[in-house]
Design an enzyme around this catalytic site. Sequence first.
Site, short mmCIF file in Angstrom:
data_model
loop_
_atom_site.label_atom_id
_atom_site.label_comp_id
_atom_site.label_asym_id
_atom_site.label_seq_id
_atom_site.Cartn_x
_atom_site.Cartn_y
_atom_site.Cartn_z
N HIS A 117 31.58 41.60 48.06
CA HIS A 117 31.75 40.19 47.72
C HIS A 117 32.89 39.57 48.55
O HIS A 117 32.74 38.49 49.13
CB HIS A 117 32.04 40.07 46.21
CG HIS A 117 32.27 38.69 45.72
ND1 HIS A 117 31.40 38.05 44.87
CD2 HIS A 117 33.29 37.81 45.94
CE1 HIS A 117 31.87 36.83 44.61
NE2 HIS A 117 33.02 36.66 45.24
N GLU A 118 34.03 40.27 48.62
CA GLU A 118 35.20 39.73 49.32
C GLU A 118 34.99 39.71 50.84
O GLU A 118 35.38 38.74 51.51
CB GLU A 118 36.47 40.50 48.96
CG GLU A 118 36.85 40.46 47.48
CD GLU A 118 36.88 39.07 46.88
OE1 GLU A 118 37.22 38.10 47.59
OE2 GLU A 118 36.53 38.93 45.69
N GLY B 179 39.48 39.82 42.65
CA GLY B 179 39.42 39.80 44.11
C GLY B 179 39.67 38.38 44.59
O GLY B 179 39.29 37.42 43.91
N GLN C 129 39.59 31.39 50.28
CA GLN C 129 39.62 30.79 48.94
C GLN C 129 40.94 30.11 48.62
O GLN C 129 41.04 29.41 47.61
CB GLN C 129 39.34 31.85 47.87
CG GLN C 129 37.92 32.38 47.93
CD GLN C 129 37.68 33.39 46.82
OE1 GLN C 129 38.07 34.53 46.93
NE2 GLN C 129 37.07 32.95 45.73
N CYS D 31 32.64 34.30 40.81
CA CYS D 31 33.53 34.01 41.94
C CYS D 31 34.49 32.91 41.53
O CYS D 31 34.08 31.93 40.91
CB CYS D 31 32.69 33.56 43.13
SG CYS D 31 33.67 33.14 44.58
N LEU D 32 35.77 33.07 41.89
CA LEU D 32 36.76 32.05 41.52
C LEU D 32 36.46 30.70 42.16
O LEU D 32 36.88 29.67 41.64
CB LEU D 32 38.16 32.52 41.94
CG LEU D 32 38.72 33.75 41.20
CD1 LEU D 32 40.05 34.16 41.79
CD2 LEU D 32 38.84 33.49 39.71
N HIS E 57 33.06 36.79 51.80
CA HIS E 57 33.90 35.57 51.90
C HIS E 57 34.47 35.42 53.30
O HIS E 57 34.55 34.30 53.82
CB HIS E 57 35.07 35.63 50.92
CG HIS E 57 34.77 35.11 49.56
ND1 HIS E 57 34.35 33.81 49.33
CD2 HIS E 57 34.84 35.68 48.33
CE1 HIS E 57 34.19 33.63 48.03
NE2 HIS E 57 34.47 34.75 47.40
NI NI Z 1 34.38 35.15 45.37
#
Ligand code: NI
Length: 174
Positions: free
Chosen positions: A139-140, A50, A55, A97-98, A143
Amino acid sequence: MAKKTKIHEIVKYPDPILSKRGEEIMVFDDELKTLVEEMFESMYEAHGIGLAAPQIGLSKRLTVIDVSFKKNPEEKIVLINPEIIEREGSLYEEEGCLSLPDIRDKVKRAAKVKVRAQNVKGEWFEIEGEELLARAFQHEIDHLDGILFIERLSRLKKDLTIRKIKKLIKNGEW
Ligand code: NI
């Protein structure tokens, strides 16, 4: 030969863009379609399932998800201006998370959610997800509201995690 897709660098915590609410997307043009493709490629490159626009440094309400990680093109999901309209049950599972490399912790999320969103053409649709997909949606979409998963940890765990990151930053390892 196919045109090379631009790979975006992933923004890491504590970049302030990650704490900002993204802006609604109003224009559904070719530029947006290109951006979506770039986001999928950037996500795959970073080994994620995701990726949200903040991000890659864009404060917009757009996220791409593929919990199959390239295995099933039908599982590629684009959510524009999404909102969660139904939540059911709860699950306490590990999340990463990235924007927080190598940080993983258990987060409580709804087990099943229904999301209303627009596609790249601006058409509204609804989609349901369970378990991992439900987790990815939550989660997304977090963000897009400027919320990272560490905000959802207990106060103690959050403080410990932030302390760990600060140490990594200080040592040039972040
Ligand atoms: Ni994330």
